[in-house]
Design an enzyme around this catalytic site. Structure first.
Site, PDB file in Angstrom:
ATOM      1  N   GLU A 177       0.827  -1.213   0.000  1.00  0.00           N
ATOM      2  CA  GLU A 177       0.000   0.000   0.000  1.00  0.00           C
ATOM      3  C   GLU A 177       0.862   1.265   0.000  1.00  0.00           C
ATOM      4  O   GLU A 177       1.209   1.789   1.055  1.00  0.00           O
ATOM      5  CB  GLU A 177      -0.934   0.021   1.219  1.00  0.00           C
ATOM      6  CG  GLU A 177      -1.831   1.239   1.265  1.00  0.00           C
ATOM      7  CD  GLU A 177      -2.795   1.255   2.437  1.00  0.00           C
ATOM      8  OE1 GLU A 177      -3.484   2.282   2.616  1.00  0.00           O
ATOM      9  OE2 GLU A 177      -2.878   0.259   3.183  1.00  0.00           O
ATOM     10  N   LYS A 222      -2.437  -2.071  -3.186  1.00  0.00           N
ATOM     11  CA  LYS A 222      -3.504  -1.231  -2.624  1.00  0.00           C
ATOM     12  C   LYS A 222      -3.088   0.236  -2.786  1.00  0.00           C
ATOM     13  O   LYS A 222      -2.483   0.831  -1.910  1.00  0.00           O
ATOM     14  CB  LYS A 222      -3.744  -1.556  -1.144  1.00  0.00           C
ATOM     15  CG  LYS A 222      -4.873  -0.726  -0.516  1.00  0.00           C
ATOM     16  CD  LYS A 222      -5.199  -1.155   0.908  1.00  0.00           C
ATOM     17  CE  LYS A 222      -6.275  -0.261   1.496  1.00  0.00           C
ATOM     18  NZ  LYS A 222      -6.719  -0.689   2.849  1.00  0.00           N
TER      19      LYS A 222
END
Length: 342
Positions: A177, A222
């Protein structure tokens, strides 16, 4: 190992399903509870997570995985049932947030570096024994007049790669992420500035992942969506955001990645859903796109619950509605009219 990691990643990206981010730190959930005048107690945190996890319709039909905190991974519901067992009954994969948070980067650029690599190998072994199938590490990339610097991008990308290879060593799928945040000061950057920074960040992240030997087919990405800063006067359409985001991803994300699960990044519930649906209406993408939302799934449910167990059914209905709407967005079939009608 790569095959089993890929199988987990594929299951997390199951068509029409997404990931519930329920990994708010104690400090973050304290702020959310404070907005509805609730104290941040262990029992209330347990009750809130129990309400979400026992939303049977939502969990079985629209959620493939849940990101947990260390506390929640080992926690039990009020009746003594382990949360892991509740998730298993719904065929939902438990995940775990493993970073220790973002801290100020040395220097005057206002940037942050995520910490938590010390002792991570040992922690991951324990998380795997507890049944965690995937993990999450968030890097925060700030945009301002002097940031991001190459040093900050490189440092965060390197940390993400070290985290990812340690996860794969433990048999856990790493969710990578790198978030380009839109709410830093002054927060007035343009859509194109966000696109340029997001592209540079992704390029560096995948360079570091390759150098570390990370198996791309056994991870998920992500990322943020490409959006102007929160204080920008620019107001792009839903379609412009979708096209620009997909364009950046096509340029910088290898097709070997099994899927992309977006963070909501401070958008309203409906904005996050609308942008995801519009992206899924764009043809020719090499990877599926879905959601990995926290606030954008939980906002209304949290207010409806309000700390009272008797409000479970109404709060679960609110959570199920948002999960269903985002499921439709993952299929590219959501509409605002449908959302309001439901």
């Amino acid at each position: 190992m790569a095959k089993s990691l890929n199988s987990i990643a594929q299951k997390l990206m199951e068509t029409g399903k997404g990931i519930l981010a329920a990994d708010e730190s104690e400090g973050t959930i304290a702020k959310r509870f404070a907005k509805i005048n609730l104290p941040n107690t262990l029992d209330l945190r347990r009750d809130y997570r129990e309400m979400l996890f026992r939303s049977t319709t939502a969990m079985q039909n629209y959620i493939s995985g849940v990101i947990l905190t260390e506390e929640t991974l080992e926690q039990q519901a009020a009746d003594g049932t382990a949360f892991r067992a509740i998730l298993a009954d719904a065929d939902v994969i438990p995940g775990i947030k493993v970073d220790r948070g973002a801290f100020p980067m040395p220097g005057d650029s206002g940037e942050k570096i995520t910490e938590g690599l010390d002792g991570l190998r040992q922690r991951l072994t324990r998380y795997a024994d507890l049944g965690a199938g995937f993990a999450k590490w968030r890097a925060v990339i700030t945009i301002n007049d002097v940031a991001p610097t190459r040093n900050n991008i490189r440092a965060n990308a390197h940390a993400l790669a070290r985290y990812a290879i340690l996860c794969q060593e433990a048999g856990i799928v790493p969710v990578v992420e790198p978030e380009v945040v839109g709410d830093g000061e002054p927060g007035n950057h343009s859509l194109e500035r966000c696109a340029a920074v997001t592209g540079e960040v992704l390029e560096n992240v995948f360079k570091e992942l390759r150098l570390a030997g990370v198996e791309l087919s056994g991870m998920l990405l992500k990322p943020n969506m490409v959006l102007p800063g929160v204080n920008s006067r620019e107001r792009p359409t839903v379609e412009e955001v979708a096209q620009r985001t997909v364009s950046v991803l096509r340029e910088h994300v290898p097709a070997a990645v099994p899927g992309i699960a977006f963070l909501s990044g401070g958008q309203t519930d409906e904005e996050a859903t609308a942008h995801l649906s519009a992206m899924n209406q764009i043809a020719g993408k090499p990877w599926p796109l879905t959601f990995s939302y926290g606030r954008a799934l939980q906002n209304v449910a949290l207010r409806t619950w309000a700390g009272r167990r008797e409000n479970f059914p109404a709060a679960q209905a609110a959570f199920t509605h948002r999960a269903h709407m985002n499921s439709l967005a993952a299929l590219g079939t959501w509409s605002g009219e449908l959302d309001k009608a439901a």
